[in-house]
Write a protein that holds these residues in place. Structure first.
Motif, PDB file in Angstrom:
ATOM      1  N   MET A 156      -9.174  -2.701 -12.332  1.00 52.68           N
ATOM      2  CA  MET A 156     -10.186  -2.549 -11.299  1.00 52.68           C
ATOM      3  C   MET A 156     -11.176  -3.705 -11.370  1.00 52.68           C
ATOM      4  SD  MET A 156     -12.556   0.736 -10.253  1.00 52.68           S
ATOM      5  CE  MET A 156     -13.828   0.534 -11.508  1.00 52.68           C
ATOM      6  N   GLY A 157     -11.292  -4.430 -10.259  1.00 53.04           N
ATOM      7  CA  GLY A 157     -12.183  -5.577 -10.210  1.00 53.04           C
ATOM      8  C   GLY A 157     -11.571  -6.853 -10.740  1.00 53.04           C
ATOM      9  N   ARG A 158     -10.249  -6.823 -11.028  1.00 55.91           N
ATOM     10  CA  ARG A 158      -9.592  -8.003 -11.591  1.00 55.91           C
ATOM     11  C   ARG A 158      -8.461  -8.488 -10.692  1.00 55.91           C
ATOM     12  NH1 ARG A 158      -8.916  -6.002 -17.887  1.00 55.91           N
ATOM     13  NH2 ARG A 158     -11.128  -5.688 -18.328  1.00 55.91           N
ATOM     14  N   LYS A 159      -7.973  -9.680 -10.999  1.00 57.86           N
ATOM     15  CA  LYS A 159      -6.906 -10.299 -10.234  1.00 57.86           C
ATOM     16  C   LYS A 159      -5.635  -9.466 -10.229  1.00 57.86           C
ATOM     17  CE  LYS A 159      -7.872 -14.334  -8.326  1.00 57.86           C
ATOM     18  NZ  LYS A 159      -7.488 -14.620  -6.917  1.00 57.86           N
ATOM     19  N   SER A 160      -5.332  -8.814 -11.352  1.00 54.79           N
ATOM     20  CA  SER A 160      -4.093  -8.051 -11.442  1.00 54.79           C
ATOM     21  C   SER A 160      -4.034  -6.952 -10.384  1.00 54.79           C
ATOM     22  CB  SER A 160      -3.933  -7.452 -12.840  1.00 54.79           C
ATOM     23  OG  SER A 160      -5.049  -6.630 -13.157  1.00 54.79           O
ATOM     24  N   LEU A 161      -5.152  -6.271 -10.172  1.00 56.96           N
ATOM     25  CA  LEU A 161      -5.175  -5.212  -9.172  1.00 56.96           C
ATOM     26  C   LEU A 161      -5.212  -5.796  -7.763  1.00 56.96           C
ATOM     27  CD1 LEU A 161      -5.073  -2.200  -8.876  1.00 56.96           C
ATOM     28  CD2 LEU A 161      -7.563  -2.129  -8.980  1.00 56.96           C
ATOM     29  N   GLU A 162      -5.845  -6.936  -7.608  1.00 55.65           N
ATOM     30  CA  GLU A 162      -5.843  -7.595  -6.300  1.00 55.65           C
ATOM     31  C   GLU A 162      -4.408  -7.891  -5.870  1.00 55.65           C
ATOM     32  OE1 GLU A 162      -7.441 -11.638  -4.028  1.00 55.65           O
ATOM     33  OE2 GLU A 162      -7.882 -11.321  -6.152  1.00 55.65           O
ATOM     34  N   GLY A 163      -3.582  -8.363  -6.800  1.00 61.44           N
ATOM     35  CA  GLY A 163      -2.187  -8.645  -6.487  1.00 61.44           C
ATOM     36  C   GLY A 163      -1.437  -7.391  -6.055  1.00 61.44           C
ATOM     37  N   ARG A 164      -1.753  -6.274  -6.699  1.00 64.52           N
ATOM     38  CA  ARG A 164      -1.104  -5.016  -6.347  1.00 64.52           C
ATOM     39  C   ARG A 164      -1.487  -4.589  -4.929  1.00 64.52           C
ATOM     40  NH1 ARG A 164      -2.097  -0.658 -10.862  1.00 64.52           N
ATOM     41  NH2 ARG A 164      -2.007  -2.599 -12.063  1.00 64.52           N
ATOM     42  N   ILE A 165      -2.764  -4.767  -4.562  1.00 63.60           N
ATOM     43  CA  ILE A 165      -3.221  -4.410  -3.213  1.00 63.60           C
ATOM     44  C   ILE A 165      -2.578  -5.339  -2.181  1.00 63.60           C
ATOM     45  CG2 ILE A 165      -5.223  -4.162  -1.700  1.00 63.60           C
ATOM     46  CD1 ILE A 165      -6.892  -3.654  -4.269  1.00 63.60           C
ATOM     47  N   GLN A 166      -2.495  -6.634  -2.511  1.00 68.08           N
ATOM     48  CA  GLN A 166      -1.853  -7.574  -1.587  1.00 68.08           C
ATOM     49  C   GLN A 166      -0.396  -7.195  -1.333  1.00 68.08           C
ATOM     50  OE1 GLN A 166      -2.864 -11.066  -3.947  1.00 68.08           O
ATOM     51  NE2 GLN A 166      -4.054 -11.900  -2.239  1.00 68.08           N
ATOM     52  N   GLU A 167       0.319  -6.811  -2.372  1.00 66.84           N
ATOM     53  CA  GLU A 167       1.719  -6.389  -2.220  1.00 66.84           C
ATOM     54  C   GLU A 167       1.818  -5.151  -1.328  1.00 66.84           C
ATOM     55  OE1 GLU A 167       3.363  -5.759  -6.083  1.00 66.84           O
ATOM     56  OE2 GLU A 167       3.043  -7.838  -6.732  1.00 66.84           O
ATOM     57  N   GLU A 168       0.932  -4.178  -1.572  1.00 73.33           N
ATOM     58  CA  GLU A 168       0.956  -2.955  -0.765  1.00 73.33           C
ATOM     59  C   GLU A 168       0.591  -3.251   0.683  1.00 73.33           C
ATOM     60  OE1 GLU A 168       2.155   0.664  -0.165  1.00 73.33           O
ATOM     61  OE2 GLU A 168       2.003  -0.016  -2.258  1.00 73.33           O
ATOM     62  N   ALA A 169      -0.339  -4.189   0.890  1.00 77.14           N
ATOM     63  CA  ALA A 169      -0.729  -4.561   2.251  1.00 77.14           C
ATOM     64  C   ALA A 169       0.455  -5.153   3.006  1.00 77.14           C
ATOM     65  CB  ALA A 169      -1.887  -5.552   2.215  1.00 77.14           C
ATOM     66  N   GLN A 170       1.299  -5.925   2.321  1.00 77.02           N
ATOM     67  CA  GLN A 170       2.489  -6.486   2.970  1.00 77.02           C
ATOM     68  C   GLN A 170       3.510  -5.392   3.287  1.00 77.02           C
ATOM     69  OE1 GLN A 170       2.766  -9.663   4.079  1.00 77.02           O
ATOM     70  NE2 GLN A 170       0.651  -9.899   3.367  1.00 77.02           N
ATOM     71  N   MET A 171       3.630  -4.404   2.387  1.00 73.97           N
ATOM     72  CA  MET A 171       4.534  -3.277   2.654  1.00 73.97           C
ATOM     73  C   MET A 171       4.037  -2.445   3.828  1.00 73.97           C
ATOM     74  SD  MET A 171       5.470  -2.089  -1.222  1.00 73.97           S
ATOM     75  CE  MET A 171       6.273  -3.238  -2.352  1.00 73.97           C
ATOM     76  N   LEU A 172       2.721  -2.257   3.897  1.00 74.32           N
ATOM     77  CA  LEU A 172       2.135  -1.546   5.038  1.00 74.32           C
ATOM     78  C   LEU A 172       2.418  -2.313   6.327  1.00 74.32           C
ATOM     79  CD1 LEU A 172       0.309   0.581   6.399  1.00 74.32           C
ATOM     80  CD2 LEU A 172      -1.661  -0.829   5.716  1.00 74.32           C
ATOM     81  N   LEU A 173       2.284  -3.618   6.268  1.00 74.47           N
ATOM     82  CA  LEU A 173       2.528  -4.463   7.441  1.00 74.47           C
ATOM     83  C   LEU A 173       3.958  -4.283   7.952  1.00 74.47           C
ATOM     84  CD1 LEU A 173       0.940  -6.498   9.125  1.00 74.47           C
ATOM     85  CD2 LEU A 173       1.783  -8.310   7.604  1.00 74.47           C
ATOM     86  N   GLN A 174       4.903  -4.193   7.023  1.00 76.40           N
ATOM     87  CA  GLN A 174       6.294  -3.965   7.417  1.00 76.40           C
ATOM     88  C   GLN A 174       6.438  -2.628   8.150  1.00 76.40           C
ATOM     89  OE1 GLN A 174       9.029  -4.333   4.114  1.00 76.40           O
ATOM     90  NE2 GLN A 174       8.043  -6.198   3.357  1.00 76.40           N
ATOM     91  N   GLU A 175       5.766  -1.595   7.641  1.00 79.28           N
ATOM     92  CA  GLU A 175       5.839  -0.281   8.277  1.00 79.28           C
ATOM     93  C   GLU A 175       5.209  -0.306   9.668  1.00 79.28           C
ATOM     94  OE1 GLU A 175       7.338   2.657   7.202  1.00 79.28           O
ATOM     95  OE2 GLU A 175       8.204   1.254   5.748  1.00 79.28           O
ATOM     96  N   LEU A 176       4.094  -0.997   9.796  1.00 81.89           N
ATOM     97  CA  LEU A 176       3.411  -1.055  11.086  1.00 81.89           C
ATOM     98  C   LEU A 176       4.236  -1.839  12.107  1.00 81.89           C
ATOM     99  CD1 LEU A 176      -0.254  -1.684   9.851  1.00 81.89           C
ATOM    100  CD2 LEU A 176       0.742   0.471  10.652  1.00 81.89           C
ATOM    101  N   ARG A 177       4.930  -2.865  11.659  1.00 83.52           N
ATOM    102  CA  ARG A 177       5.788  -3.636  12.574  1.00 83.52           C
ATOM    103  C   ARG A 177       6.947  -2.794  13.095  1.00 83.52           C
ATOM    104  NH1 ARG A 177       5.298  -9.109   8.977  1.00 83.52           N
ATOM    105  NH2 ARG A 177       3.765 -10.199  10.290  1.00 83.52           N
ATOM    106  N   LYS A 178       7.360  -1.800  12.317  1.00 78.96           N
ATOM    107  CA  LYS A 178       8.463  -0.930  12.749  1.00 78.96           C
ATOM    108  C   LYS A 178       8.085  -0.096  13.976  1.00 78.96           C
ATOM    109  CE  LYS A 178      10.547  -0.401   8.143  1.00 78.96           C
ATOM    110  NZ  LYS A 178      10.798   0.561   7.028  1.00 78.96           N
ATOM    111  N   THR A 179       6.794   0.017  14.266  1.00 80.08           N
ATOM    112  CA  THR A 179       6.380   0.765  15.460  1.00 80.08           C
ATOM    113  C   THR A 179       6.698  -0.007  16.734  1.00 80.08           C
ATOM    114  OG1 THR A 179       4.120  -0.143  15.467  1.00 80.08           O
ATOM    115  CG2 THR A 179       4.497   1.847  14.150  1.00 80.08           C
ATOM    116  N   GLN A 180       6.948  -1.318  16.589  1.00 81.41           N
ATOM    117  CA  GLN A 180       7.385  -2.169  17.711  1.00 81.41           C
ATOM    118  C   GLN A 180       6.442  -2.092  18.913  1.00 81.41           C
ATOM    119  OE1 GLN A 180      11.461  -0.809  18.283  1.00 81.41           O
ATOM    120  NE2 GLN A 180      12.226  -2.356  16.854  1.00 81.41           N
TER     121      GLN A 180
END
Length: 492
Positions: free
Chosen positions: A138-162
């Motif tokens: 929490m508050g470190r780069k390691s967790l930031e990377g985890r959020i960035q990865e999840e944000a990209q996965m969310l983006l994939q799901e949102l794109r599926k709505t077309q």
């Protein structure tokens, strides 16, 4: 005896007799706070509408001032408005650090878990939870990377709505929840995982039930209603099912625990339980493990996902704001590189928009109830130990003395004349003082990275003209629940 000595003796004797005959002030060293007259059993139910609890308390403050007392049934509650909130929670932090009662959830927590505990139990659990959250990034780069990865996965799901209409509720809940799940459970869940979706649905329903009109009635008339059937009986059942899931995860972790390699929050707690098993004053028990994990899981999911859903609504209602945020993303980040936390200081307008979203979302308007830990004189009034306290966060977030346009959505509330971001002490969506939200740093990181990642790639499109978009909460009580809506997300 000399005449002078006799006169002095008689004078002293007279003063002593006068002192003994004067009426004594018994009990309190100062008056109790003012407030409306209360009825037996019902308290101030006639003056506080369960349909508009916050508005009723704000109206009473016009008569009784920023520090006053009401009765919820037979229970006295101190209400704080405006600057008095910070004076209590920050300037008198230790005295106002207790946790007050929430009758609707007491059957589940009974004073256990990091959020709803008091005294040494709370201190042990909070200290431990903060340490583990930091150890897991929490508050470190390691967790930031985890959020960035999840944000990209969310983006994939949102794109599926077309670009077709959809309700974003469970997309956002899944993405946000996966961050706290990776800390407390050691893994994320697939967005189509049925057990995970059922958990999120129960969480969403329980947050709505706790914030419903009926729950406000129950808080005010608990002694009359606790044995009767009603919606208040659903809340322990929903929370109980969530706790059962956590209990199964705890048992699974206990069977595969490797002391040298803790995988998550549950592992760390189990190891601490073993370490303190011979300590009679230890609060590291199975009940506190399950309920603290439930606290983290619930708060780490519902607060951020609700804020993001409200943010989408505001960005569609004010398309010029959405476009200006996109322009800043284009200028600072560009179209290809994922956003990072280091971008935030170079994006003052986006930062101001996020703060304004949180201010206007006003997610927990009356705060989680506090409690006075000792007798204290506050604002000239005597506040007895163990008095419950409602610090009205909403009154701070909408204080005209702190915000130029307190009752409208306006990012300039957080910008100076030169367009630079301006901090404001009245920005308290995470509360303040000793009981400030455990996950504030995590939530701030999530809101920025999820929002900028989505707006970098997708345009939010409403199904109706912006002026017709609903903004009133679905429920407004303990929480302000965002209204349900659909939108389209179009590729940039």
């Amino acid at each position: 005896m000399e005449p002078g000595t006799t006169l002095t003796f008689l004078l002293l004797l007279g003063l002593l007799l006068l002192f003994l005959l004067l009426p004594r002030r018994g009990g309190t060293p100062a008056p109790l706070p003012p407030g409306p007259p209360a009825l037996p059993l019902l308290g101030n139910l006639l003056q506080i509408s369960p349909f508009h609890t916050l508005q009723s308390l704000l109206k009473l403050s016009h008569t009784y001032g920023p520090v006053f007392r009401v009765f919820l049934g037979s229970r006295p509650v101190l209400v704080l408005k405006g600057s008095a909130v910070r004076e209590a929670l920050v300037d008198n932090a230790e005295a106002f650090a207790g946790r007050g009662r929430m009758p609707t959830i007491e059957k589940t927590f009974r004073g256990h878990g990091v959020v709803f505990s008091n005294g040494d139990r709370w201190r042990q659990l909070r200290r431990f939870s903060l340490t583990v959250l930091r150890d897991f990034g929490m508050g470190r780069k390691s967790l930031e990377g985890r959020i960035q990865e999840e944000a990209q996965m969310l983006l994939q799901e949102l794109r599926k709505t077309q670009g077709k209409p959809f309700d974003p509720t469970y997309h956002m809940s899944s993405a946000v929840s996966n961050i706290i799940c990776s800390i407390v459970f050691g893994n994320r869940f697939d967005y189509q995982d049925q057990e995970f979706l059922e958990l999120l649905q129960m969480m969403n329903e329980s947050f709505r039930e706790i914030s419903s009109t009926w729950s406000q009635v129950y808080d005010m008339a608990e002694s009359l209603l606790q044995s009767l059937p009603g919606p208040h009986q659903r809340i322990p059942k929903l929370l109980g099912k969530m706790r059962e899931f956590i209990a199964r995860r705890v048992q699974s972790n206990a069977q595969s625990l490797e002391p040298e390699q803790p995988r998550d929050f549950i592992d760390c707690f189990l190891l601490q339980m073993e370490k303190e098993k011979d300590n009679p004053s230890s609060e590291f028990t199975m009940e506190n493990l399950e309920l603290t994990t439930l606290n983290l899981f619930f708060a780490g999911t519902e607060t951020v996902s609700s804020t993001l859903r409200y943010g989408f609504l505001m960005l569609m209602k004010y398309p010029e704001v959405q476009e200006k945020v996109y322009e800043e993303i284009e200028k600072v980040i560009g179209p290809h590189r994922p956003p990072t936390i280091e971008d935030r200081p170079r994006m003052p307008y986006t930062d101001a928009v996020i703060h304004e979203i949180q201010r206007r979302a006003d997610l927990i308007p009356m705060n989680v109830p506090h409690r006075v830990t000792r007798d204290i004189i506050f604002h000239g009034y005597f506040i007895p130990k163990d008095t419950d306290v409602y610090p009205l966060l909403s009154s701070v977030l909408h204080d005209p003395a702190s915000f130029k346009h307190p009752n409208t959505f306006d990012p300039s509330n957080f910008l100076d004349e030169s367009g630079r971001f301006r901090r404001n002490e009245a920005f308290v969506p995470f509360s303040a003082g000793k009981r400030v939200c455990l996950g504030e740093g995590l939530a701030r990181m999530e809101i920025f990275l999820f929002l900028t990642t989505i707006l970098q790639n997708l345009q939010l499109q409403p199904l109706v003209p912006p002026a017709q978009l609903p903004t009133d909460p679905l429920e407004s009580g303990f929480g302000n629940i965002p209204p349900r809506y659909q939108l389209c997300m179009l590729a940039r």
